[in-house]
Design a protein around this motif. Structure first.
Motif, PDB file in Angstrom:
ATOM      1  N   CYS A  17       0.857  -1.199   0.000  1.00 37.56           N
ATOM      2  CA  CYS A  17       0.000   0.000   0.000  1.00 37.56           C
ATOM      3  C   CYS A  17       0.888   1.244   0.000  1.00 37.56           C
ATOM      4  O   CYS A  17       1.869   1.322   0.763  1.00 37.56           O
ATOM      5  CB  CYS A  17      -0.905  -0.004   1.223  1.00 37.56           C
ATOM      6  N   VAL A  18       0.570   2.217  -0.880  1.00 41.52           N
ATOM      7  CA  VAL A  18       1.282   3.492  -0.926  1.00 41.52           C
ATOM      8  C   VAL A  18       0.274   4.619  -0.827  1.00 41.52           C
ATOM      9  O   VAL A  18      -0.926   4.446  -1.121  1.00 41.52           O
ATOM     10  CB  VAL A  18       2.114   3.626  -2.230  1.00 41.52           C
ATOM     11  N   ASN A  19       0.748   5.786  -0.424  1.00 37.73           N
ATOM     12  CA  ASN A  19      -0.136   6.947  -0.322  1.00 37.73           C
ATOM     13  C   ASN A  19      -0.056   7.799  -1.580  1.00 37.73           C
ATOM     14  O   ASN A  19       0.557   7.406  -2.568  1.00 37.73           O
ATOM     15  CB  ASN A  19       0.205   7.763   0.934  1.00 37.73           C
ATOM     16  N   ASP A  20      -0.628   8.996  -1.534  1.00 39.80           N
ATOM     17  CA  ASP A  20      -0.687   9.854  -2.724  1.00 39.80           C
ATOM     18  C   ASP A  20       0.692  10.267  -3.221  1.00 39.80           C
ATOM     19  O   ASP A  20       0.866  10.543  -4.415  1.00 39.80           O
ATOM     20  CB  ASP A  20      -1.520  11.106  -2.424  1.00 39.80           C
ATOM     21  N   SER A  21       1.663  10.335  -2.332  1.00 40.16           N
ATOM     22  CA  SER A  21       3.009  10.740  -2.739  1.00 40.16           C
ATOM     23  C   SER A  21       3.873   9.561  -3.166  1.00 40.16           C
ATOM     24  O   SER A  21       5.014   9.752  -3.579  1.00 40.16           O
ATOM     25  CB  SER A  21       3.701  11.479  -1.593  1.00 40.16           C
ATOM     26  N   GLY A  22       3.345   8.335  -3.069  1.00 41.20           N
ATOM     27  CA  GLY A  22       4.094   7.151  -3.458  1.00 41.20           C
ATOM     28  C   GLY A  22       4.882   6.520  -2.333  1.00 41.20           C
ATOM     29  O   GLY A  22       5.627   5.554  -2.569  1.00 41.20           O
ATOM     30  N   ARG A  23       4.738   7.034  -1.110  1.00 43.86           N
ATOM     31  CA  ARG A  23       5.467   6.464   0.026  1.00 43.86           C
ATOM     32  C   ARG A  23       4.754   5.205   0.516  1.00 43.86           C
ATOM     33  O   ARG A  23       3.534   5.173   0.633  1.00 43.86           O
ATOM     34  CB  ARG A  23       5.561   7.488   1.155  1.00 43.86           C
ATOM     35  N   ALA A  24       5.549   4.181   0.815  1.00 37.61           N
ATOM     36  CA  ALA A  24       4.985   2.907   1.271  1.00 37.61           C
ATOM     37  C   ALA A  24       4.326   3.083   2.631  1.00 37.61           C
ATOM     38  O   ALA A  24       4.904   3.665   3.553  1.00 37.61           O
ATOM     39  CB  ALA A  24       6.075   1.851   1.347  1.00 37.61           C
ATOM     40  N   GLU A  25       3.089   2.586   2.739  1.00 34.99           N
ATOM     41  CA  GLU A  25       2.339   2.682   3.992  1.00 34.99           C
ATOM     42  C   GLU A  25       2.412   1.383   4.785  1.00 34.99           C
ATOM     43  O   GLU A  25       2.652   1.404   5.982  1.00 34.99           O
ATOM     44  CB  GLU A  25       0.871   3.005   3.684  1.00 34.99           C
TER      45      GLU A  25
END
Length: 409
Positions: A17-25
């Motif tokens: 899962c990643v957020n809007d900025s592409g960082r792994a959640e």
């Protein structure tokens, strides 16, 4: 908004899962089981993520996980072609290294960056999905029957060529029953004319008198078969005949079931009106189009899926057009068979005129059939979008208008 990528396999699924900025959640591995699916749902609920906020990317729609996600309320599901995933790996690393975890994050990022170019997946109606299974079964049965027929023909040519002389079609139920009841030339030599006639009547052969006159060809073959050779091959011939007869009957039953389902579909009249479609190709085309019109917003989108339109590679002075290999090959087979059928027995004046034009331009047969299939798909797409029937006169008029010579002032 959260973007979730699922790298699926037979026994387990890797989820990134990643957020809007592409960082792994987060990252999670679940088993392909009810408990594993519940772990996924609990994970999302634990971080306070609503189903409407999830965009999920996966490489297939033929998995129970997709059904589970849809039934649980996840409506933003995107099926990403494996070729797209393979081509995108170079964007996230040049070493070529990969694993299930990296592929899960890759799918999540593809949904994040390419979502506007992807169509959200929606299940077709129950009726369409039932038809799709029948069509697929018939497609596979046809190929299997062809393979078994070729094997049986080779065996008969080795020891029992007389059967091939009087029964031209080995897929006919009468021919297969004859091989089982009279598996050797010696058995056929003892066959009386009256017995052969009763056999044909018992198996409902439409014109038994046509074969009665050819019985001597079977009983007095030009080449004698050694008894040892017949003993070696007869069991194999009977086995193949039994298998082939079972498959032929299964195909006939499946076709009847498909026809019954097809008649109740709301788009049946549209696809039945297309020249050359017939009992199988009409439902086969329908299930490839599906129920959701927004899935194919243009005719070019479905032409690309079927592989009938070429690929253009143009950059600077380079301009190359080549055969499209990335497509649904089963779909391409259907539309090319449709193109061939539409030109047989003058089923369509429109197809005849376009076919003649293509041949006049020195196109190869395969290229010409592909071009005709491409044109037919554009017509079928328009009719499908408008929910209307094919009108031969209208399309002939459109063709005449397109090729009408310009007046000279």
């Amino acid at each position: 908004m959260k973007y979730i990528g699922i790298d699926w396999s037979q026994d387990k699924h890797d989820i990134g899962c990643v957020n809007d900025s592409g960082r792994a959640e987060y990252y999670q591995v679940i088993r392909h089981s009810e408990d594993g699916f519940q772990q996924f749902h609990k994970k999302l609920e634990g971080i306070g993520l609503e189903r409407e906020e999830c965009c999920i990317g996966i490489e297939t729609s033929y998995n129970l996980l997709v059904d589970e996600l849809w039934s649980y309320g996840y409506s933003n599901i995107y099926v990403i072609p494996p070729s797209v995933v393979t081509a995108a790996r170079g964007l996230y690393g040049s070493s070529g290294a990969r694993n299930d975890k990296s592929d899960a994050y890759l799918l999540a990022n593809l949904v994040r960056t390419e979502r506007q170019r992807l169509q959200p997946w929606k299940p077709d109606s129950l009726l369409t999905r039932q038809m799709r299974v029948k069509v697929r079964a018939l497609y596979q049965l046809t190929h299997q029957i062809t393979a078994i027929t070729n094997q049986l023909r080779a065996v008969l040519q080795r020891y029992y060529p007389g059967v091939l002389q009087i029964f031209g079609d080995l897929k006919a139920q009468t021919a297969l029953a004859f091989i089982q009841e009279y598996p050797t030339p010696a058995a056929a030599a003892k066959l009386y004319r009256e017995t052969f006639y009763l056999f044909l009547r018992r198996h409902r052969y439409p014109r038994p008198h046509r074969l009665l006159g050819r019985l001597p060809e079977l009983q007095k073959p030009s080449l004698k078969t050694c008894p040892d050779t017949a003993a070696i091959y007869q069991d194999e011939a009977v086995r193949l005949a039994q298998l082939l007869l079972q498959m032929v009957k299964s195909k006939l039953q499946t076709q009847r079931e498909l026809t019954s389902l097809f008649k109740t579909h709301p788009d049946a009249d549209t696809f039945s009106s297309l020249p050359g479609t017939g009992a199988f190709l009409a439902p086969a085309l329908l299930v490839k189009f599906g129920d959701h019109r927004e899935r194919f917003p243009t005719a070019a989108s479905i032409q690309a899926l079927a592989g009938t339109c070429p690929v253009t590679d143009s950059s600077g002075k380079r301009h190359r057009i080549y055969f499209r290999r990335g497509c649904d090959r089963e779909f391409r087979h259907y539309v090319q068979q449709w193109a061939k059928a539409s030109t047989e027995r003058h089923r369509s004046q429109f197809a005849d005129a376009y076919w003649s034009e293509l041949l006049g331009r020195d196109f190869s047969l395969h290229h010409a059939y592909r071009c005709l299939a491409n044109r037919w798909l554009a017509i079928a797409w328009r009719l499908w979008q408008d929910r209307t029937l094919y009108d031969e006169d209208y399309h002939l008029q459109q063709r005449l208008r397109r090729f009408r010579p310009k007046s000279v002032a």
